[in-house]
Motif scaffolding. Structure first.
Motif, mmCIF file in Angstrom:
data_model
loop_
_atom_site.group_PDB
_atom_site.id
_atom_site.type_symbol
_atom_site.label_atom_id
_atom_site.label_comp_id
_atom_site.label_asym_id
_atom_site.label_seq_id
_atom_site.Cartn_x
_atom_site.Cartn_y
_atom_site.Cartn_z
ATOM 1 N N UNK A 60 -11.527 -9.069 -5.854
ATOM 2 C CA UNK A 60 -10.043 -8.722 -6.091
ATOM 3 C C UNK A 60 -10.390 -7.871 -7.542
ATOM 4 N N UNK A 61 -11.622 -8.963 -8.128
ATOM 5 C CA UNK A 61 -12.430 -8.008 -9.341
ATOM 6 C C UNK A 61 -12.831 -6.514 -9.271
ATOM 7 N N UNK A 62 -13.480 -6.573 -8.319
ATOM 8 C CA UNK A 62 -14.187 -5.285 -8.177
ATOM 9 C C UNK A 62 -13.021 -4.587 -7.802
ATOM 10 N N UNK A 63 -12.072 -4.744 -6.682
ATOM 11 C CA UNK A 63 -11.048 -3.993 -6.911
ATOM 12 C C UNK A 63 -10.272 -3.179 -7.941
ATOM 13 N N UNK A 64 -10.230 -3.769 -8.876
ATOM 14 C CA UNK A 64 -9.279 -3.350 -10.327
ATOM 15 C C UNK A 64 -10.043 -2.513 -11.259
ATOM 16 N N UNK A 65 -11.927 -3.262 -11.060
ATOM 17 C CA UNK A 65 -12.637 -2.239 -11.591
ATOM 18 C C UNK A 65 -12.257 -1.015 -11.062
ATOM 19 N N UNK A 66 -12.753 -1.163 -8.984
ATOM 20 C CA UNK A 66 -12.957 0.424 -8.717
ATOM 21 C C UNK A 66 -11.616 1.306 -8.783
ATOM 22 N N UNK A 115 -4.667 -7.601 -4.219
ATOM 23 C CA UNK A 115 -4.041 -8.801 -2.975
ATOM 24 C C UNK A 115 -4.033 -8.118 -1.353
ATOM 25 N N UNK A 116 -3.556 -7.043 -1.257
ATOM 26 C CA UNK A 116 -3.670 -6.486 0.053
ATOM 27 C C UNK A 116 -4.846 -5.756 0.344
ATOM 28 N N UNK A 117 -5.556 -4.946 -0.597
ATOM 29 C CA UNK A 117 -6.762 -4.500 -0.266
ATOM 30 C C UNK A 117 -8.106 -5.557 0.262
ATOM 31 N N UNK A 118 -7.883 -6.874 -1.094
ATOM 32 C CA UNK A 118 -8.745 -7.493 -0.316
ATOM 33 C C UNK A 118 -8.628 -8.483 0.997
ATOM 34 N N UNK A 119 -7.545 -8.464 1.345
ATOM 35 C CA UNK A 119 -7.144 -8.989 3.009
ATOM 36 C C UNK A 119 -7.572 -8.210 4.139
ATOM 37 N N UNK A 151 1.026 -1.427 -0.156
ATOM 38 C CA UNK A 151 0.458 0.247 0.010
ATOM 39 C C UNK A 151 1.189 0.926 0.066
ATOM 40 N N UNK A 152 1.258 2.060 -1.064
ATOM 41 C CA UNK A 152 2.027 3.219 -1.341
ATOM 42 C C UNK A 152 0.956 4.378 -0.990
ATOM 43 N N UNK A 153 1.901 5.739 -1.386
ATOM 44 C CA UNK A 153 1.697 6.107 -1.040
ATOM 45 C C UNK A 153 0.411 6.106 -2.673
ATOM 46 N N UNK A 154 0.622 6.242 -3.473
ATOM 47 C CA UNK A 154 -0.122 6.514 -4.589
ATOM 48 C C UNK A 154 -1.210 5.251 -4.235
ATOM 49 N N UNK A 155 -1.008 4.502 -3.642
ATOM 50 C CA UNK A 155 -2.833 3.629 -3.707
ATOM 51 C C UNK A 155 -3.843 4.198 -2.793
ATOM 52 N N UNK A 156 -2.860 4.588 -1.717
ATOM 53 C CA UNK A 156 -3.729 5.272 -0.822
ATOM 54 C C UNK A 156 -4.883 6.470 -1.536
ATOM 55 N N UNK A 157 -3.717 7.940 -2.548
ATOM 56 C CA UNK A 157 -4.151 9.034 -3.044
ATOM 57 C C UNK A 157 -5.211 8.029 -3.757
#
Length: 779
Positions: A610-616, A626-630, A585-591
């Protein structure tokens, strides 16, 4: 310390462990340098530092100015004038195993891009266990002699060094530069040291634990006449500032130093490759006891000085040299008790009380037990016979119990659960934002705890902070017990309290002169440099180097104070911090999370998370998804993470501090939390009111063509390696970046430059060839 291999640590685990290791190393540095009361062996200290450096190597973004790789040296004693070294006196990396020596040689070959059949020659020198000194000669005459100090500034001990027969007042021979700093080691021969101790003991005078302490204590005598009576010797082995080059190789330089009248160690040798280094190491280890002076290893230096220049430095250590340390020494004795020491931040550290035993010629009475977890791991109990390990001149560590199955063993040690102070405050194990529990148990009383209060005051008056001459630990404790000094401002109030000063004058041990000197020492610090002021506040996670970085970044006390006060109202929540420290989870991901604002109702109910995260959040890499899914578990959890990222993060003011190169989020959060506490603000305000001036920080140098410029290197550089180019640019005040943006000033492009060249053209960045870059910086 975790036993988990570094290559298996997640970034959050690495961050938590590096924080623990940094705090531990800072604690042991303070004990060793400021209090002359170390509690772990060289081997244990080296193990802590090696693991910290391994973590920094694998996670370079975790490195700050306070990191173990950035720290070096000791402090300047109050009784000696400071001497700024013309060239810093830096420390060396350590090697312990043969494969580390092989790796050292291989790294040099790779860095220099040497052909396989081109040999690398080294000078191998015994590593003298003494005190480093630098001798400045101008026109062949000794003008200044100094200790290493903190590497940048040493102690002026010129008069004491002049008493050594091995140090010439005037250089012999000819051809020496008009200015040259000759460096080497002051030491005491073993037989002379033993004779001194025997005579001192017979006379009831002070004895020394070992030759190194003896050399250091003798050189720091206020009266040079005392130093003159001490059997001190000197070996020359290096140089600092010179007005012109003195040699082409390290070996040639040693012969020149000898011709100038300096003793050079006869056991130094010029050898080639790792096999040659290991051969001299084995010979010196075999002959160690017969040398007549203490050594604790062998130093290897690349012979060619032009190669040394190309190799340069990593942080505060040279790439072209390493110290190959000898193994630690061991002994056995009985554990008679366990004492608890309370530190400045409330940490409770157990120290073993031992039946005195001689280890490597030194009588040892104490050993470190580190923390409650270490006591449980070792299962040491009162009355146990234990094995000790010692390396160097510090308190050793306990390795284990000799006979853990004996039937008459005592009960397991019950570590205290409340502080030893009168408040009887509960001890707690802190948990990091990443959920990692600390091994250190701390008193939660903070400045209300008298143990912590006095430690804060000791820190404030210490050499690297306010450095108040005449106000040592003994005086601080006495004044604190009287109720005269409870916070830093009280020190300055005391200097103007005529009633209390008159009381002191009437007491035995003080008198008019002592009181006058005390007042003068206090008043001298009413004007203080900004970095010393910041460090003196004793903010957790804000060490000497971070204080210096902060001072240079904000330049003035009002600017720094305003930033800290603003940051105090913008501390991120624990939930945000856990999210930010999660793997990938980098600053870019947080942004991206904060900006997305996903709907509360799941738009893709049938899709995998995981697919929902890729779409959102389009564009996120697989590890981040994967980290966000966890972390999220379901769509509702993902919406909550986005809200946390958007609403509970650090304020812009906190981000400004964290964004200072070399500071980072841990130190920035510590400052914000400190300034958020009203009693801390009141303490700072009272202190500032007692001072005359907090001096602005020295501005960064601007006298080079690239000072303050941002430079990017790309392509297959042919005139220098990438590391060499970066080191050279940074030494000239430039900032080296890994990516091109509109803020980039120069792109230095070698053959094969690709996307970065296109980005430079898009942003209008000036593109230079290697030759043009060299012409710009003067070669």
């Amino acid at each position: 310390m975790s036993d988990k291999p570094v290559d298996q640590l997640s970034e959050s685990e690495a961050r938590a462990e590096l924080d623990r290791l940094t705090a531990a190393l800072r604690h042991h540095d303070a004990l060793y340098y400021r209090h002359d009361a170390p509690e772990i062996s060289d081997a244990a200290y080296d193990a802590l530092k090696r693991r910290a450096l391994e973590i920094e190597d694998r996670f370079p973004d975790l490195t700050t100015a306070e990191s173990p790789s950035q720290a070096v040296g000791a402090a300047v004693a109050a009784q000696f004038a400071p001497v700024r070294h013309g060239v810093p006196m830096l420390s060396l990396d350590n090697a312990f195993a043969p494969e580390e020596v092989t790796d050292f040689v291989a790294r040099i070959r790779r860095f220099l891009k040497l052909a396989g059949d081109e040999p690398v020659a080294f000078v191998a020198e015994p590593k003298i266990d003494g005190l480093s000194a630098s001798l400045r000669y101008e026109n062949g005459v000794l003008v200044t002699g100094a200790t290493r100090g903190d590497g940048r500034t040493g102690e002026d001990v010129t008069a004491n060094l002049r008493t050594l027969d091995d140090i010439p007042d005037r250089l012999a021979g000819s051809g020496w530069p008009s200015v040259v700093e000759v460096r080497g080691e002051v030491y005491a021969p073993n037989d002379a040291f033993d004779a001194f101790n025997a005579a001192a003991e017979a006379a009831g005078a002070r004895t020394y634990a070992n030759p190194r302490n003896f050399a250091a204590g003798s050189l720091r005598q206020k009266d040079p006449a005392i130093t003159a009576t001490r059997p001190l010797r000197f070996f020359a082995y290096a140089w600092g500032e010179t007005s012109q080059p003195i040699a082409g190789t390290q070996w040639e330089a040693l012969q020149i130093l000898r011709a100038w009248g300096f003793p050079v160690n006869d056991r130094s040798e010029r050898v080639e490759e790792a096999a040659g280094l290991m051969a001299i190491y084995d010979r010196l280890q075999t002959d160690r006891a017969r040398l007549g002076y203490d050594i604790d290893g062998v130093v290897y230096k690349v012979d060619r000085l032009d190669w040394q220049s190309r190799l340069g430095f990593v942080a505060r250590t040279p790439r072209w040299a390493v110290a190959h340390k000898f193994p630690a020494q061991q002994a056995q004795t009985v554990l008679e008790g366990i004492d608890i020491q309370v530190g400045r931040t409330g940490s409770h550290t157990p120290v073993a009380r031992l039946r005195p035993v001689t280890v490597g010629g030194v009588v040892v009475r104490n050993a470190t037990l580190h923390n409650a977890d270490e006591i449980a791991r070792l299962d040491v109990r009162l009355g146990d016979t234990v094995t000790l390990q010692r390396a160097g001149d510090v308190i050793p560590q306990i390795l284990g119990v000799v006979d853990p199955d004996r039937p008459d063993r005592g009960e397991p040690y019950d570590f205290p659960h409340i502080c030893a102070c009168p408040l009887k405050t509960p001890l707690v194990k802190e948990t990091t934002a990443a959920g990692v529990e600390s091994v250190v148990r701390r008193c939660t009383g903070e400045l209300a705890c008298p143990f912590q209060r006095i430690e804060h005051l000791k820190h404030f008056a210490s050499r690297r902070a306010f450095d108040i001459e005449g106000l040592g630990e003994k005086q601080l404790i006495a004044f604190h017990e009287r109720g005269w000094i409870r916070e830093p401002a009280d020190i300055f109030r005391l200097a103007r309290d005529e009633a209390r000063l008159a009381e002191l004058r009437a007491e035995e041990g003080y008198g008019e002169t002592s009181v006058r000197n005390l007042v003068a020492g206090i008043d001298a610090r009413r004007t203080i440099a900004l970095d010393r002021f910041i460090y003196g506040l004793g903010v957790r996670d804000i060490g000497e180097q971070t204080s210096l970085v902060l001072a240079r970044a904000f330049e003035t006390w009002p600017a720094f104070e305003a930033a800290c006060v603003a940051a105090a109202s913008g501390v991120p929540s624990e939930a945000w911090t856990r999210l930010a420290e999660a793997h990938a989870i980098s600053p870019r991901v947080l942004h991206a999370l904060a900006a997305a604002r996903p709907p509360t109702t799941d738009p893709w109910p049938e899709a995998p998370l995981d697919q929902k995260i890729a779409l959102a959040f389009p564009g996120l890499a697989a590890p981040a998804r994967r980290s966000l899914a966890g972390l999220a578990a379901d769509w509702g959890g993902l919406v909550e993470l986005a809200r946390i990222a958007r609403e509970e993060g650090p304020s812009d003011a906190l981000g400004q501090i964290a964004g200072v190169a070399g500071v980072g989020p841990v130190a920035a959060r510590a400052l914000a939390l400190f300034f958020r506490e009203p009693h801390n603000r009141a303490m700072v305000d009272a202190l500032v009111a007692e001072l005359d001036r907090i001096e602005d920080a020295e501005r960064p140098k601007t006298d080079t063509a690239v000072a303050g410029k941002t430079v990017v290197f790309t392509g297959a550089l042919e005139r220098f390696t990438r590391d060499e180019a970066k080191a050279r640019a940074e030494s000239l005040g430039a900032k080296v970046s890994g990516s091109v943006s509109k803020k980039t000033d120069y792109l230095v492009a070698g053959p094969g430059a690709g996307s970065k060249l296109a980005d430079a053209q898009k942003h209008g960045v000036k593109v230079l060839t290697e030759d043009e870059w060299l012409a710009l910086i003067g070669g």
